[in-house]
Each structure stands twice: as C-alpha cells, then as structure tokens.
Design an enzyme around this catalytic site. Structure first.
Site, mmCIF file in Angstrom:
data_model
loop_
_atom_site.group_PDB
_atom_site.id
_atom_site.type_symbol
_atom_site.label_atom_id
_atom_site.label_comp_id
_atom_site.label_asym_id
_atom_site.label_seq_id
_atom_site.Cartn_x
_atom_site.Cartn_y
_atom_site.Cartn_z
ATOM 1 N N GLU A 65 2.343 7.612 -6.942
ATOM 2 C CA GLU A 65 2.662 5.624 -6.758
ATOM 3 C C GLU A 65 3.945 6.067 -7.585
ATOM 4 O O GLU A 65 4.302 4.764 -6.886
ATOM 5 C CB GLU A 65 1.599 5.682 -7.582
ATOM 6 C CG GLU A 65 1.494 3.962 -7.974
ATOM 7 C CD GLU A 65 0.867 3.853 -9.760
ATOM 8 O OE1 GLU A 65 1.312 3.906 -10.165
ATOM 9 O OE2 GLU A 65 -0.699 3.993 -9.303
ATOM 10 N N ASP A 96 -2.043 5.174 -1.609
ATOM 11 C CA ASP A 96 -1.277 3.966 -1.442
ATOM 12 C C ASP A 96 0.111 4.460 -2.093
ATOM 13 O O ASP A 96 1.211 3.303 -1.734
ATOM 14 C CB ASP A 96 -1.661 3.545 -3.326
ATOM 15 C CG ASP A 96 -1.965 4.019 -4.609
ATOM 16 O OD1 ASP A 96 -1.257 5.642 -4.162
ATOM 17 O OD2 ASP A 96 -1.871 4.078 -5.965
#
Length: 394
Positions: A66, A127
C-alpha cells in the site's frame, strides 16, 4: 443530509472564520506553494533513497505494498520521475522478487524474527494492486512511457485472475487478497474501502472486456447493504444463507480503513452517474460534523455512536467529500483542525499544506493528507473516465 444547516448567526460566524482561514483554492495553492511541499516533507521523513517507504507506526518499521503504491501515485502527481523509478524498482525487487507483472507484490516486507530483512507475507493486498496498476497506466499516458503500460496490463491480468470474485446478487467485486478471504462455509470477507470508483473507471477504459465497470456498479449496492446510517464498516462478511453480516465476536466498526470510502467518494468526478449515490451512502462523518460533534476515530456503523478523537489524517481524508458536498463551513473547520494538529501549522502559507500533519506525524496520516489536501489544493483530480489530471500537465 439528515442534519440541519447551522443557524443564520452560526453561518455568519463561519463565513467570518472562512475569511480569516487560509484560502484553499487551486490558484492559492499554486501561488503560495510552488512544487508540492507536503510531498517533499513526506519523502524526507518516510521514503528511503532506494525507494522503500517506511510505515513508522509499527515498532518494526516495516513496508507495505500500500505504501509503495500510494507513493508511486504521489510521485506521478508531483512529476517526480526519478523518485517514481526508484519506488517502482524497490517494489519489483523486494515485493515481487523481480517478477512484478508475472506475480502480484507481497503486502508486507520487514525484519524477520531471525534478524533478516525480507518479504514477511507474500499474500497480495488488492487495494495496493489496483492503485499500482491504475497509476502505471496513468504514468504511461502522462509521461508517454510505454513500458509502464505493458507492466500495468500484466498486473491487471493477475488482479483479474486472482482477486476478483462473483457475489450472488451483487456481481463481481474485489477480494482483499488472493488468499485468506474465502472462509469456511462459503463466507467471504471483504473490505469496502478497497473499491474506488474513479479507479475502476480508469481500469475499464484500459480493459474494456474486464469486470471493472460491473464492480463499480456493484459498489453502491454493497454500501447500501452494510452502511444504512452512512457509516461504512472497515470489514464485512457475506454468506449465501446470511447475506451481508458482521463478525458475531466483534461490533461493526468503521475507522482506519473505512475513512477511505469517504475519500474515494469525494474524489469521484461530479458527472459520474454514481457520484450522488456514493456521497449519500458515505454521509455519516459529515453529518456528525454538521451536528456539532468532533470527528471520531471509530464509529459503530449499526448505531452511529462515535468513539474517540480522529487522527489528523481523517480530517484530510474528508476534505474532498466536504468540498464535493458543498459544505464550506465544515471544510474550513477541518482545514483548521489539520493546522492545529501539526507542530508547524501556524507557519503554513495561505492555501497550502506545507508541513507534515499530526503529532507525531505518521505515515498513514501523511498518505491521507496527500490525497485530501492535494485534491482540494488543485494538484490533481480525476475526470469522468478515471483519467488523472495533474497541475503540471495543464
């Protein structure tokens, strides 16, 4: 919005406060802040010269996919090609063993119990994977760099194969990772904040045969089922017999993950057909502010009960929603809160977030601040098709 507007006297006070507060417009940002001071401060504090991004909220100071993906996006917004290249090289070498595109990056890298620095968990985080693919497509377009498009195309194929799942009554959506989210009894564990519709629009443009527009269309259906009061939970479960439900062993909470659902709704282009619906479904935090409450760190999504005081990054994450929702008095209040929670806040130029936010400043707060303040300062936006527009290319 369910809560009423401030009284006439309150509005006058808020207008006065807005006049005294620093302007937050694209023009003010460009005049007061050449370059991107917050990005420069973030790099100095959290990014090593070799391209590794350090999550300092954890004692081991590990690195996540991330953090790498978000930082690649910010480097593109800043037109920082040299930093972009070092971030991408580090991500490839350390999170994908030099095979990025052939495999998804592992989500966590750090010091092992034996003292060695290595990939600690090879499972991917969807993500990060989606942000990485979308950013590479946009870097290819804005910088006219075909190799980034080639890599993005290969990554997107891996995401499609390993992280997309079909949910009855919803359609396709994204698993949080390839492993560990298909539980016993056919239960799926999902994270709503992994779904950013502007990003899905961009991926659909690049992969027209893919599931991306269908996933976007299902996102408001998912939020409507799990966020009846406008507060999105961090995690949710789905099972054929139970439908959408929460873990019986813990209350449904929205916090560190879920604040991003508000952020993504705010970043979505005003002409997107899902914009108004997503703004309504993520209205809870703004409604709390409008009722005079402080921004909370956690919210019970079933009752709307707030808990604790939010960190600085939450205020930053809410800025695009407040701007898109035309709540200028609330926008001003959260900008002032950002300043008050920063050691150098009083020295920020008008219209510009010039220093790290939070006391002490942490990686995640800065990532949310770069998204939120970067958007309201006019440094980047997304068009209806999910294309990134940046100040340096206008």
């Amino acid at each position: 919005m369910p809560a009423s507007r401030p009284s006439r006297l309150s509005r006058r006070r808020l207008v006065l406060a807005a006049a005294l507060a620093p302007a937050c417009t694209p023009l003010a940002a460009r005049e007061a802040c050449p370059g991107w001071p917050l990005w420069s401060a973030y790099v100095q504090k959290f990014v090593q010269d070799d391209g590794r991004v350090i999550d300092d909220q954890h004692q081991t100071r590990y690195t996540t996919s991330e953090g790498q993906a978000y930082s690649l996006f910010f480097a593109l917004v800043a037109n920082d090609r040299e930093r972009f290249d070092t971030l991408l090289q580090w991500t490839d070498r350390h999170l994908a063993q030099g095979e990025l595109g052939e495999r998804l990056p592992g989500w966590r890298w750090g010091r092992h119990d034996d003292g060695q620095w290595t990939l600690l968990d090879a499972n991917a985080a969807a993500d990060a994977d989606l942000w990485l693919a979308h950013t590479l497509f946009e870097a290819a377009r804005l910088w006219r760099e075909p190799r980034h498009r080639t890599l993005a195309t290969r990554l997107l194929a891996r995401i499609r194969e390993q992280e997309v799942v079909e949910v009855p009554g919803l359609g396709p959506t994204v698993l949080p990772g390839p492993q560990g989210f298909r539980l016993d009894g056919g239960v799926l564990r999902l994270n709503p904040s992994y779904l950013a519709v502007h990003q899905l629009r961009g991926l659909a443009r690049e992969d027209a045969s893919g599931p991306w527009d269908a996933i976007a269309a299902g996102t408001p259906k998912l939020l409507a089922a799990i966020a009846p009061r406008g507060f999105v939970p961090d995690w949710t479960l789905y099972a054929d017999k139970l439908g959408w439900h929460v873990d019986a062993s813990s209350p449904p909470l929205g916090s560190w993950d879920a604040i991003r659902s508000c952020l993504w709704a705010g970043l979505l282009h005003a002409d997107d057909p899902l914009k108004a619906r997503l703004m309504h479904l993520t209205r809870g935090m703004a409604a709390l502010l409008q009722s005079g409450k402080e921004l909370p760190q956690q919210v019970r999504t079933d009752t709307g009960a707030p808990q604790g005081a939010a960190p600085a990054g939450f205020s930053a994450a809410l800025l695009p929603w407040l701007q898109s929702g035309q709540r200028p008095w609330l926008l001003t209040g959260q900008l002032e809160r950002l300043r008050s929670l920063s050691a150098d806040g009083l020295r920020w130029p008008a219209g510009c977030t010039a220093g790290l936010v939070g006391q002490p400043p942490t990686y995640y707060d800065q990532a949310l601040a770069l998204f939120g303040t970067g958007f309201v300062e006019g440094r980047f936006a997304f068009d209806r098709a999910g294309r990134l527009t940046v100040a340096w290319a206008r």
